[in-house]
Design a protein around this motif. Structure first.
Motif, short mmCIF file in Angstrom:
data_model
loop_
_atom_site.label_atom_id
_atom_site.label_comp_id
_atom_site.label_asym_id
_atom_site.label_seq_id
_atom_site.Cartn_x
_atom_site.Cartn_y
_atom_site.Cartn_z
N THR A 1 -13.40 -36.01 55.83
CA THR A 1 -13.59 -36.32 54.48
C THR A 1 -12.62 -35.04 53.79
N LEU A 2 -12.13 -35.24 52.82
CA LEU A 2 -11.03 -34.28 51.98
C LEU A 2 -12.21 -33.42 51.46
N PRO A 3 -11.95 -32.34 51.73
CA PRO A 3 -13.19 -31.21 51.28
C PRO A 3 -12.89 -30.83 49.90
N ALA A 4 -12.83 -31.65 49.14
CA ALA A 4 -12.82 -31.17 47.60
C ALA A 4 -14.04 -30.69 46.84
N PHE A 5 -15.16 -30.73 47.56
CA PHE A 5 -16.29 -30.12 47.14
C PHE A 5 -16.40 -28.83 47.60
N SER A 6 -16.48 -28.65 48.93
CA SER A 6 -16.50 -26.99 49.28
C SER A 6 -15.31 -26.15 49.01
N VAL A 7 -14.10 -26.69 49.08
CA VAL A 7 -12.79 -25.88 48.64
C VAL A 7 -13.03 -25.39 47.10
N ALA A 8 -13.42 -26.24 46.35
CA ALA A 8 -13.52 -25.91 44.90
C ALA A 8 -14.57 -24.53 44.93
N ARG A 9 -15.85 -24.80 45.65
CA ARG A 9 -16.64 -23.74 45.42
C ARG A 9 -16.16 -22.37 46.20
N GLN A 10 -15.36 -22.65 47.36
CA GLN A 10 -14.80 -21.36 47.91
C GLN A 10 -13.88 -20.81 47.28
N SER A 11 -13.02 -21.68 46.40
CA SER A 11 -12.07 -20.94 45.57
C SER A 11 -12.62 -20.53 44.41
N ILE A 12 -13.81 -20.74 43.74
CA ILE A 12 -14.34 -20.09 42.69
C ILE A 12 -14.87 -18.79 43.16
N ALA A 13 -15.59 -18.73 44.29
CA ALA A 13 -15.82 -17.38 44.90
C ALA A 13 -14.67 -16.43 44.90
N ALA A 14 -13.54 -16.83 45.31
CA ALA A 14 -12.50 -16.12 45.45
C ALA A 14 -11.97 -15.65 43.91
N LEU A 15 -11.80 -16.49 42.91
CA LEU A 15 -11.09 -16.23 41.77
C LEU A 15 -12.01 -15.44 40.88
N ALA A 16 -13.39 -15.86 40.75
CA ALA A 16 -14.11 -15.18 39.77
C ALA A 16 -15.05 -13.88 40.50
N PRO A 17 -14.68 -12.79 39.42
CA PRO A 17 -15.56 -11.89 39.77
C PRO A 17 -17.08 -12.04 39.76
N GLU A 18 -17.69 -11.19 40.63
CA GLU A 18 -19.29 -11.34 40.69
C GLU A 18 -20.01 -11.64 39.24
N SER A 19 -19.62 -11.06 38.37
CA SER A 19 -20.16 -11.04 37.18
C SER A 19 -19.79 -12.35 36.16
N HIS A 20 -18.88 -13.03 36.90
CA HIS A 20 -18.41 -14.30 36.08
C HIS A 20 -18.77 -15.64 37.10
N ARG A 21 -19.22 -15.35 38.32
CA ARG A 21 -19.51 -16.49 39.16
C ARG A 21 -20.67 -17.41 38.84
N LEU A 22 -21.55 -16.91 38.26
CA LEU A 22 -22.64 -17.86 37.69
C LEU A 22 -22.31 -18.92 36.71
N PRO A 23 -21.36 -18.52 35.59
CA PRO A 23 -20.93 -19.46 34.65
C PRO A 23 -19.94 -20.33 35.47
N ALA A 24 -19.13 -19.76 36.44
CA ALA A 24 -17.97 -20.71 36.94
C ALA A 24 -18.74 -21.76 37.91
N PHE A 25 -19.78 -21.39 38.37
CA PHE A 25 -20.44 -22.44 39.40
C PHE A 25 -21.36 -23.30 38.57
N ALA A 26 -21.78 -22.92 37.31
CA ALA A 26 -22.28 -23.61 36.52
C ALA A 26 -21.31 -24.96 35.79
N LEU A 27 -19.93 -24.40 35.76
CA LEU A 27 -19.14 -25.48 35.34
C LEU A 27 -18.66 -26.35 36.45
N ASP A 28 -18.62 -25.80 37.59
CA ASP A 28 -18.30 -26.84 38.78
C ASP A 28 -19.46 -27.55 38.93
#
Length: 428
Positions: A115-142
């Motif tokens: 299966t195309l890993p669209a779900f896990s790739v998005a979360r993995q990329s969020i962890a790379a793009l967002a600093p720790e101070s902004h991961r919570l709202p980033a994952f909330a948007l996800d």
């Protein structure tokens, strides 16, 4: 409630395009299961039991494949995995509609694995793009966009299947996944942060350095959360059908989804996140009395409010915790495990509720899934208590470090020490 965390998060480079692409990519994927079900029942003229086996095969394949594909992503990068899974999915959806049932059953297992890993790739990329101070709202948007995809995908699958036919819907799903794979390939979202070791360095982290009881507890909570959700979904339909108010099903489920969206949006604005267990335990507990609504749709919708508001925050907290409990070089595999946990929970919730409702009554479906959720919460409690015992010692060691444990807070720092290059070894 302030929107500043969201404004700052969306201003981060790459976040907007990632969330938009991930939302669109997930729509054809979420349409797949219902399309397969309608194909087996309408085109192959078989029962829902046969359709359920095909769906189960696809789910099992997806659950096994997600961490494997994540591990390949960690070692080879994102694009090779996108090429592999896009071509595999295109092949499956364009040929499955012409297969006999036994061949479809086998192909579903293989199609799910790739299966195309669209779900896990998005979360993995969020962890790379967002600093720790902004991961919570980033994952909330996800989490919010994921829920929107699940609202749109199955509805579109049913619409196309009932108008143009399931075979056309299967070709549409394949075409949508092809476009999604191409889009993700062109976007090529980063899976390592600028401060993290690049893939080209070939860093390997042994699995036993990060797959520890705390992470296992988070994965268990993730699975139990979606078990409660899928079981509740089925129980709502059964209760309304039993009371002769089935026409209100769409309204009740729509309100339930709205509660989750509002809860997730609100949770993304808090400064410090909560442990997944603290969010999940009351969600499971508050699901049990929903069956007391009896045959009144408006009361059912009202009783779903407390538990519903905790759905998206719970999923957000688990994704955030997984990202912080794993090193960057193993994040793909960890997010794959997280995705598998969510998938397994969805697959188990509906049958569990169904068996209990057939044995007793529809109202007991809520009790069953909520009760199982509480059992999982109790099993995860020792990991949380251990974290609470260890946290004061960590703070005493480094008074200047105010970060909490990843299982406890969205503002947490890394929970796993990355081994030095000399200490790294191939993952077993």
């Amino acid at each position: 409630m302030t929107l500043t965390p969201y404004r700052e998060t969306l201003a981060l480079r790459g976040i907007r395009s990632l969330l938009l692409m991930a939302t669109l990519a997930r729509i054809p994927i979420t349409a797949g299961t219902v399309t397969l079900t309608l194909h087996v029942t309408l085109d192959l003229h078989l029962g829902y039991g046969a359709a359920g086996l095909v769906g189960a095969a696809f789910t099992v394949g997806s659950s096994i494949g997600a961490p494997v594909l994540g591990r390949i992503t960690d070692r080879k990068g994102l694009r090779p995995v996108l090429v592999l899974t896009t071509l595999a999915e295109l092949t499956f959806w364009t040929t499955a509609q012409a297969m006999p049932y036994w061949a479809l059953l086998i192909a579903a297992l293989l199609g799910g694995f790739l299966t195309l890993p669209a779900f896990s790739v998005a979360r993995q990329s969020i962890a790379a793009l967002a600093p720790e101070s902004h991961r919570l709202p980033a994952f909330a948007l996800d989490s919010i966009t994921t829920e929107l995809s699940f609202m749109a995908g199955p509805a579109l699958g049913v619409l196309i299947s009932t108008t143009a036919g399931p075979r056309v819907a299967m070709l549409a799903v394949g075409g949508g996944i092809l476009l999604s794979g191409i889009g993700l390939y062109l976007l090529n979202p980063p899976i390592r942060g600028k401060h993290e070791t690049p893939i080209s360095a070939g860093e390997r982290v042994p699995r036993n350095t990060w797959l520890k009881p705390r992470l296992v507890a988070v994965l268990a909570i993730s699975s139990a959360a979606t078990l409660v959700l899928s079981g509740t979904d089925v129980a709502v339909v059964a209760v309304l059908q039993n009371s002769g108010e089935v026409e209100w099903t769409g309204a009740v489920l729509g309100l339930w989804a709205a509660y989750s969206l509002l809860g997730g949006f609100s949770y993304g604005t808090v400064k410090r996140g909560l442990p997944p267990l603290v969010l999940f335990a009351p969600m499971a507990l508050l699901t049990i009395p929903v069956g007391l609504a009896g045959g009144h749709w408006w009361l059912l919708a009202l009783l779903l409010l407390p538990a519903g508001a905790l759905c998206a925050p719970t999923i957000t907290a688990t994704a955030d915790a997984v990202s912080r409990l794993t090193p960057a070089s193993a994040r793909g595999e960890a997010m794959g495990l997280h995705n598998s946990s969510l998938t397994v929970g969805v697959a188990l919730g509906a049958p569990l509720a169904g068996v209990v409702m057939d044995t007793w009554s529809p109202a007991w479906g809520f009790t069953a899934v909520g009760g199982v959720g509480l059992v999982v919460a109790a099993l995860a409690l020792p990991a949380e208590l251990r974290r609470r015992r260890e946290q004061p010692a960590d703070e005493a060691t480094d008074p200047a470090d105010e970060s909490a444990d990843p299982l406890a807070s969205g503002a947490a720092g890394p929970a796993v020490e990355l081994p030095s290059p000399e200490a790294t070894a191939p993952t077993h």
